[in-house]
Scaffold this active site. Structure first.
Site, PDB file in Angstrom:
ATOM      1  N   THR A   1       0.822  -1.214   0.000  1.00  0.00           N
ATOM      2  CA  THR A   1       0.000   0.000   0.000  1.00  0.00           C
ATOM      3  C   THR A   1       0.856   1.263   0.000  1.00  0.00           C
ATOM      4  O   THR A   1       0.355   2.346   0.296  1.00  0.00           O
ATOM      5  CB  THR A   1      -0.932   0.019   1.224  1.00  0.00           C
ATOM      6  OG1 THR A   1      -0.125  -0.077   2.424  1.00  0.00           O
ATOM      7  CG2 THR A   1      -1.921  -1.133   1.177  1.00  0.00           C
TER       8      THR A   1
ATOM      9  N   CYS B   1      -0.524   9.516  -1.884  1.00  0.00           N
ATOM     10  CA  CYS B   1      -0.061  10.263  -3.062  1.00  0.00           C
ATOM     11  C   CYS B   1      -0.937   9.938  -4.270  1.00  0.00           C
ATOM     12  O   CYS B   1      -1.343  10.824  -5.031  1.00  0.00           O
ATOM     13  CB  CYS B   1       1.387   9.905  -3.386  1.00  0.00           C
ATOM     14  SG  CYS B   1       2.571  10.180  -2.058  1.00  0.00           S
TER      15      CYS B   1
ATOM     16  N   GLY C   1       2.368   4.530  -1.026  1.00  0.00           N
ATOM     17  CA  GLY C   1       1.997   5.560  -1.984  1.00  0.00           C
ATOM     18  C   GLY C   1       0.503   5.737  -2.184  1.00  0.00           C
ATOM     19  O   GLY C   1       0.095   6.438  -3.109  1.00  0.00           O
ATOM     20  N   THR C   2      -0.328   5.148  -1.314  1.00  0.00           N
ATOM     21  CA  THR C   2      -1.774   5.262  -1.523  1.00  0.00           C
ATOM     22  C   THR C   2      -2.247   6.714  -1.384  1.00  0.00           C
ATOM     23  O   THR C   2      -3.093   7.171  -2.159  1.00  0.00           O
ATOM     24  CB  THR C   2      -2.550   4.375  -0.540  1.00  0.00           C
ATOM     25  OG1 THR C   2      -2.103   4.643   0.796  1.00  0.00           O
ATOM     26  CG2 THR C   2      -2.345   2.911  -0.858  1.00  0.00           C
TER      27      THR C   2
END
Length: 276
Positions: free
Chosen positions: A215, A220, A217-218
């Site tokens: 998960t 961003c 960078g969720t």
């Protein structure tokens, strides 16, 4: 292919592992059919397990990057990620005030997954006073909302709505309060809840929890996906709904990737890869 291609700009740090920051933003822009430009505010040496180093970019060069992009490219939406220093926040705010005439999405990255604050009090204050009033949308998670308001993080859906309304009073035009940090025992039917709060009202979005360690960078990806949809002319409610659906599918396909040994990225191109 016919039709206009819209352009979005991300102002954020670089993730050398490719899962978050500038790299995630550009992938999300591309996956949603928007051309992406970028302004890099910091370089990181990181992978899926750790951040080994950070190299800050000077405020003057950040300003030059923004000016150079806007002087040539018609930008239809801006996404702002983590800005770690007051002088960088000031440079971004001042330059966007001069150049940007488009929706601005602010992802106020201020708290690490460990719970530690990533920004000093002076930088939090600069973010609150300089960028919050410029934002068409801010996308805090619950710990970040607590830091912005200098109070405990919301612990239930009612407190989420209250915190969002308080952030509107600080100048943001809309707030997407992300409820991923809520205690699972407080969730109705086990559904994750996000609230979009605007002057017009509150819009409730739910989704099922997806079990995966990949998960990275969720946050961003969600904020940049919303910016992409706003660049294409969506209303705020439609942009948030479409971006959330895209992110949920990207998380659901994350285990199809094999990137690193830690918390890997979501699969931004789940709809494109492996189709030939």
């Amino acid at each position: 292919m016919s039709g206009k291609i819209f352009n979005a700009l991300t102002i954020a740090g670089s993730d050398s592992g490719g899962g978050a920051g500038i790299q995630a933003d550009l992938k999300a822009f591309s996956a949603l059919g928007v051309y992406g430009a970028s302004v890099i505010t910091a370089l990181t040496a990181q992978n899926t397990r750790e951040v080994r180093g950070i190299l800050d970019i000077s405020p003057d060069f950040i300003r030059q990057q923004i000016e150079t992009v806007f002087d040539d490219i018609d930008i239809h939406a801006v996404k702002i990620g983590m800005l770690s220093r007051p002088e960088v926040i000031a440079a971004v705010a001042d330059t966007l005030a001069e150049k940007a005439a488009c929706p601005i999405v602010l992802d106020p990255v201020m708290v690490a997954k460990s719970g530690d604050k990533l920004l000093g009090d002076d930088a939090v204050d600069a973010l609150r006073t300089r960028l919050l009033p410029m934002a068409d949308l801010i996308t805090p998670n619950l710990p970040e909302a607590g830091v912005l308001l200098d109070r405990p993080a919301p612990a239930n859906e009612g407190e989420m709505a209250e915190a969002a309304r308080m952030l509107l009073q600080h100048g943001a035009k809309a707030v997407l309060m992300k409820g991923g940090h809520l205690d699972a025992t407080t969730l109705k039917d086990g559904q994750l809840v996000d609230l979009l709060v605007t002057a017009e009202g509150t819009f409730r979005f739910t989704s099922s929890h997806i079990t995966t360690k990949n998960t990275h960078g969720t946050g961003c990806t969600l904020s940049s996906s919303i910016a992409a949809r706003l660049a294409k002319g969506d209303t705020m409610e439609k942009a948030v709904d479409t971006a959330r659906r895209y992110l949920n599918r990207a998380i659901g396909a994350a285990d199809e990737l094999s990137v690193g040994q830690g918390h890997g990225p979501v699969h931004h191109f789940h709809a494109l890869w492996g189709k030939d």
